[in-house]
Design an enzyme around this catalytic site. Structure first.
Site, PDB file in Angstrom:
ATOM      1  N   CYS A  93      -4.311  13.224  12.566  1.00 56.28           N
ATOM      2  CA  CYS A  93      -4.063  11.475  12.003  1.00 56.28           C
ATOM      3  C   CYS A  93      -3.446  10.875  13.999  1.00 56.28           C
ATOM      4  O   CYS A  93      -3.435  11.338  14.696  1.00 56.28           O
ATOM      5  CB  CYS A  93      -2.736  11.103  11.595  1.00 56.28           C
ATOM      6  SG  CYS A  93      -2.726   9.291  11.846  1.00 56.28           S
TER       7      CYS A  93
ATOM      8  N   ARG B 126      -8.449  -0.290   5.271  1.00 55.70           N
ATOM      9  CA  ARG B 126      -7.694   0.763   4.444  1.00 55.70           C
ATOM     10  C   ARG B 126      -6.600  -0.350   4.136  1.00 55.70           C
ATOM     11  O   ARG B 126      -6.330   0.608   3.085  1.00 55.70           O
ATOM     12  CB  ARG B 126      -6.986   2.391   5.410  1.00 55.70           C
ATOM     13  CG  ARG B 126      -8.533   2.704   5.566  1.00 55.70           C
ATOM     14  CD  ARG B 126      -7.789   4.383   6.255  1.00 55.70           C
ATOM     15  NE  ARG B 126      -6.683   4.275   6.025  1.00 55.70           N
ATOM     16  CZ  ARG B 126      -5.365   4.757   6.546  1.00 55.70           C
ATOM     17  NH1 ARG B 126      -5.727   4.752   8.479  1.00 55.70           N
ATOM     18  NH2 ARG B 126      -4.634   5.008   7.318  1.00 55.70           N
TER      19      ARG B 126
ATOM     20  N   ARG C 164       2.085  14.758  12.861  1.00 58.99           N
ATOM     21  CA  ARG C 164       2.177  14.027  11.663  1.00 58.99           C
ATOM     22  C   ARG C 164       2.521  15.530  10.702  1.00 58.99           C
ATOM     23  O   ARG C 164       1.812  15.464   9.518  1.00 58.99           O
ATOM     24  CB  ARG C 164       1.640  13.120  10.755  1.00 58.99           C
ATOM     25  CG  ARG C 164       1.397  11.777  11.380  1.00 58.99           C
ATOM     26  CD  ARG C 164       0.638  11.195  11.315  1.00 58.99           C
ATOM     27  NE  ARG C 164       1.347  10.215  10.054  1.00 58.99           N
ATOM     28  CZ  ARG C 164       0.890   9.662   9.056  1.00 58.99           C
ATOM     29  NH1 ARG C 164      -0.329   8.893   9.485  1.00 58.99           N
ATOM     30  NH2 ARG C 164       1.580   9.043   8.033  1.00 58.99           N
TER      31      ARG C 164
ATOM     32  N   ASP D 221       5.023   0.682  11.581  1.00 56.66           N
ATOM     33  CA  ASP D 221       4.147  -0.389  11.056  1.00 56.66           C
ATOM     34  C   ASP D 221       4.223  -1.752  12.097  1.00 56.66           C
ATOM     35  O   ASP D 221       3.031  -2.076  12.373  1.00 56.66           O
ATOM     36  CB  ASP D 221       4.290  -0.266   9.977  1.00 56.66           C
ATOM     37  CG  ASP D 221       3.500   1.073   9.614  1.00 56.66           C
ATOM     38  OD1 ASP D 221       3.484   2.163   9.970  1.00 56.66           O
ATOM     39  OD2 ASP D 221       4.121   1.369   7.943  1.00 56.66           O
TER      40      ASP D 221
ATOM     41  N   LYS E 201       0.801  -0.930   0.354  1.00 56.33           N
ATOM     42  CA  LYS E 201      -0.089   0.173   0.113  1.00 56.33           C
ATOM     43  C   LYS E 201       0.989   1.103   0.194  1.00 56.33           C
ATOM     44  O   LYS E 201       0.792   2.207  -0.606  1.00 56.33           O
ATOM     45  CB  LYS E 201      -0.799   0.077   1.244  1.00 56.33           C
ATOM     46  CG  LYS E 201      -1.726   1.200   1.629  1.00 56.33           C
ATOM     47  CD  LYS E 201      -2.435   1.747   3.325  1.00 56.33           C
ATOM     48  CE  LYS E 201      -1.094   1.785   4.093  1.00 56.33           C
ATOM     49  NZ  LYS E 201      -1.262   3.091   4.542  1.00 56.33           N
ATOM     50  N   ASN E 202       2.035   1.620   0.551  1.00 57.01           N
ATOM     51  CA  ASN E 202       2.918   2.813   1.040  1.00 57.01           C
ATOM     52  C   ASN E 202       3.853   2.689   0.223  1.00 57.01           C
ATOM     53  O   ASN E 202       4.317   3.531  -0.206  1.00 57.01           O
ATOM     54  CB  ASN E 202       3.221   2.943   2.048  1.00 57.01           C
ATOM     55  CG  ASN E 202       2.490   2.633   3.712  1.00 57.01           C
ATOM     56  OD1 ASN E 202       1.402   3.456   3.369  1.00 57.01           O
ATOM     57  ND2 ASN E 202       3.574   2.190   4.615  1.00 57.01           N
TER      58      ASN E 202
HETATM   59  N1  EPU Z   1       7.519  15.120  10.528  1.00 54.58           N
HETATM   60  C1  EPU Z   1       7.697  16.217  10.913  1.00 54.58           C
HETATM   61  N2  EPU Z   1       8.427  16.263  10.108  1.00 54.58           N
HETATM   62  C2  EPU Z   1       8.044  16.280   8.460  1.00 54.58           C
HETATM   63  C3  EPU Z   1       7.403  15.136   8.466  1.00 54.58           C
HETATM   64  C4  EPU Z   1       7.440  13.790   8.567  1.00 54.58           C
HETATM   65  O1  EPU Z   1       8.585  16.506  12.432  1.00 54.58           O
HETATM   66  O2  EPU Z   1       7.528  17.276   7.779  1.00 54.58           O
HETATM   67  C5  EPU Z   1       7.945  14.047  11.556  1.00 54.58           C
HETATM   68  C6  EPU Z   1       6.485  13.125  12.155  1.00 54.58           C
HETATM   69  O3  EPU Z   1       6.178  14.230  13.008  1.00 54.58           O
HETATM   70  C7  EPU Z   1       7.075  11.453  12.597  1.00 54.58           C
HETATM   71  C8  EPU Z   1       8.340  11.626  11.703  1.00 54.58           C
HETATM   72  O4  EPU Z   1       8.591  12.326  11.120  1.00 54.58           O
HETATM   73  O5  EPU Z   1       7.387  12.111  14.007  1.00 54.58           O
HETATM   74  C9  EPU Z   1       8.301  10.207  10.569  1.00 54.58           C
HETATM   75  O6  EPU Z   1       7.068  10.429   9.456  1.00 54.58           O
HETATM   76  P1  EPU Z   1       7.049   9.775   7.501  1.00 54.58           P
HETATM   77  O7  EPU Z   1       6.744  11.605   7.188  1.00 54.58           O
HETATM   78  O8  EPU Z   1       7.899   9.190   7.542  1.00 54.58           O
HETATM   79  O9  EPU Z   1       5.800   9.845   8.082  1.00 54.58           O
HETATM   80  P2  EPU Z   1       4.884   9.810   6.990  1.00 54.58           P
HETATM   81  O10 EPU Z   1       5.312   9.632   6.042  1.00 54.58           O
HETATM   82  O11 EPU Z   1       3.847  10.169   7.030  1.00 54.58           O
HETATM   83  C10 EPU Z   1       5.041   7.428   6.406  1.00 54.58           C
HETATM   84  C11 EPU Z   1       3.878   5.335   6.157  1.00 54.58           C
HETATM   85  C12 EPU Z   1       3.230   5.219   7.841  1.00 54.58           C
HETATM   86  C13 EPU Z   1       4.618   4.631   8.309  1.00 54.58           C
HETATM   87  C14 EPU Z   1       5.245   5.677   8.644  1.00 54.58           C
HETATM   88  C15 EPU Z   1       6.915   5.927   9.290  1.00 54.58           C
HETATM   89  C16 EPU Z   1       2.981   6.272   4.097  1.00 54.58           C
HETATM   90  C17 EPU Z   1       1.481   5.982   2.879  1.00 54.58           C
HETATM   91  N3  EPU Z   1       1.981   6.124   5.394  1.00 54.58           N
HETATM   92  O12 EPU Z   1       3.713   7.989   6.986  1.00 54.58           O
HETATM   93  O13 EPU Z   1       2.423   4.385   7.543  1.00 54.58           O
HETATM   94  O14 EPU Z   1       4.446   4.542   9.112  1.00 54.58           O
HETATM   95  O15 EPU Z   1       6.066   6.665   6.689  1.00 54.58           O
HETATM   96  O16 EPU Z   1       7.031   4.357   8.234  1.00 54.58           O
HETATM   97  O17 EPU Z   1       4.146   5.234   3.299  1.00 54.58           O
HETATM   98  C18 EPU Z   1       0.202   3.528   7.998  1.00 54.58           C
HETATM   99  O18 EPU Z   1       0.576   2.299   6.833  1.00 54.58           O
HETATM  100  O19 EPU Z   1       0.005   2.129   8.656  1.00 54.58           O
HETATM  101  C19 EPU Z   1       1.421   4.261   7.855  1.00 54.58           C
HETATM  102  C20 EPU Z   1       0.613   4.904   9.325  1.00 54.58           C
END
Ligand code: EPU
Length: 421
Positions: free
Chosen positions: A120, A401, A125, A309, A24-25
């Site tokens: 979320c 989802r 996030r 995850d 999915k991701n």
């Molecule tokens: N963060 C910031 N600022 C930013 C971006 C991120 O402070 O601009 C922080 C976030 O608050 C968090 C950390 O950095 O504490 C990591 O966040 P990241 O951006 O890596 O997470 P994401 O991209 O929103 C994806 C996956 C998540 C998975 C995380 C971590 C997708 C669509 N989602 O989220 O997947 O947990 O990376 O690996 O790729 C799931 O599939 O259930 C899911 C939540």
């Protein structure tokens, strides 16, 4: 509203094999990036999960033509006209990954107005690093009534940006914004999660010029256009781990197929360390959990460390492992949502800041539980299949989802689960 009724414990443990879906991701950023390509892009191994359905609706609303071949798990996305660059709130509020459309719309049209994606349950996030990165590419940013406005009046220009912290969708967004930008972009401290590598591969297939300068440093030389191409989405490593853990918690035997074992290196080491027997194939993993399992201490982290995850999934297994286990969560501030639900079943989990201490027990007892996010849903399902008597789990739409054929798959390996209203 639909609920799951699970009667545990699963006699003799789960037994059978599961074909993993496409990740999915990986699918969501790949679909979002289709906006950057000319003509038709074809994605094979598309997971038939609700987040993908939501992304289809989003892309269609922006102007993409979508053909979904469910049986073959193929999606064809064709760009026939200019996309709308406004992403409205009603479309983005249900799915956080709608945030990925900012990078692709900005990359293709030099502008995008997007509603901020909803909050979320995993905790804060933020997308501040996405925005900082876009600004480095000569893009103006403003916020108006909950809408983010991004515009590069003179086109995006390559630059250097170092992410202060590794972010998965932040890396994907900046990659998408820079592949068609003028000049060279260098991104430092990027995410190298397998799903991000899959996006890089897809963009390169279409003609993007991307090369690694170091483990977490990437160089993107802007090109004029990307040509439509065909790409097979990698198998879902989180789904694979989830089903392996169904084997571990019920002391069963299970094979997961259509996944690259190297994507789960750290997780497989953990399963071995707690006492599971593993046989690793080229694209399959067989787990036998007939021996007594041992407690463990783990810490989540960015790839290649233990995936956040997979943490709630493992936590559930550890509730049935006699002894004291410890989990430290380093990515999200609120990722222990499964813990109070597992406690309803008799688990002992003490939470302090970002640490969970789990005191394993032989006996879990079925209970009524509420799922609050995607991975928590599977974590509770695991508890329920290992518990005595029945459990009722509500808000299971979270699970749908990201897990396809959830009930059918679980039934096929011997879990007594059915969907009720
Ligand atoms: N963060 C910031 N600022 C930013 C971006 C991120 O402070 O601009 C922080 C976030 O608050 C968090 C950390 O950095 O504490 C990591 O966040 P990241 O951006 O890596 O997470 P994401 O991209 O929103 C994806 C996956 C998540 C998975 C995380 C971590 C997708 C669509 N989602 O989220 O997947 O947990 O990376 O690996 O790729 C799931 O599939 O259930 C899911 C939540």
């Amino acid at each position: 509203m639909e609920k799951f009724l699970i009667k545990g414990p699963t006699p003799k443990g789960v037994l059978g094999s599961i074909n993993c879906s496409g990740a999915k991701n990986a699918a969501l950023p790949l679909m979002a990036s289709s906006i950057l390509f000319e003509g038709t892009t074809v994605l094979k191994n598309i997971p038939l999960v609700n987040d993908v359905k939501t992304m289809i609706i989003l892309l269609q609303a922006l102007g993409s033509k979508i053909e979904l071949f469910k049986k073959k798990k193929i999606i064809k996305i064709t760009n026939i006209k200019k996309h709308k660059t406004l992403v409205p709130y009603k479309l983005i509020s249900t799915m956080r990954s709608g945030v990925l459309l900012m990078g692709s719309l900005l990359g293709k049209y030099n502008k995008c107005t997007s509603a901020m994606s909803g909050g979320c349950s995993l905790g804060i996030r933020a997308i501040n690093f996405h925005i900082e990165g876009f600004k480095k590419l000569d893009c103006r940013y403003s916020l108006n009534k909950g809408y983010i406005n991004l515009e590069a009046k003179n086109g995006l220009k390559g630059n250097r940006y170092k992410f202060p912290k590794v972010t998965v969708t932040g890396t994907s967004n900046l990659l998408m914004a820079s592949v068609l930008a003028k000049g060279t972009t260098i991104l430092e401290n990027i995410s190298i999660e397998p799903e991000v590598i899959d996006l890089i591969k897809f963009l390169k297939n279409g003609g993007a010029k991307i090369s690694f300068l170091g483990k977490r440093i990437i160089k993107i030389d802007g090109v004029k256009k990307l040509n439509g191409c065909t790409h097979e989405i990698i198998g879902d490593r989180i789904e694979a781990f989830s089903y392996l853990c169904a084997g571990a918690i019920t002391r069963g035997k299970i094979r997961v197929k259509k996944v690259r074992p190297k994507h789960l290196n750290t997780e497989l080491k953990v399963l071995k360390k707690i006492g599971c027997n593993l046989t690793i194939g080229k694209s399959s993993i067989y787990l036998n959990a007939k021996k007594k399992l041992k407690p463990i201490k783990i810490k989540t982290g960015v790839w290649p460390l233990f995936a956040t995850d997979n943490m709630p999934i493992l936590m559930s297994v550890l509730t049935k492992v006699i002894g004291k286990s410890e989990i430290i969560e380093t990515i999200f501030s609120n990722r222990f949502m499964a813990s109070p639900e597992l406690e309803r079943m008799g688990a002992t989990i003490k939470l302090k800041d970002n640490k969970a201490t789990i005191i394993g027990t032989e006996n879990l007892m079925g209970a009524e539980c509420i799922a609050s996010d995607l991975r928590t849903t599977f974590s509770i399902i695991l508890g329920a299949m290992a518990a005595d008597k029945s459990s009722k789990i509500s808000r299971i739409y979270h699970g749908k989802r990201g897990y396809s054929n959830l009930v059918q798959n679980l039934r096929s390996i011997g879990v007594n689960i059915r969907s009720i209203s």
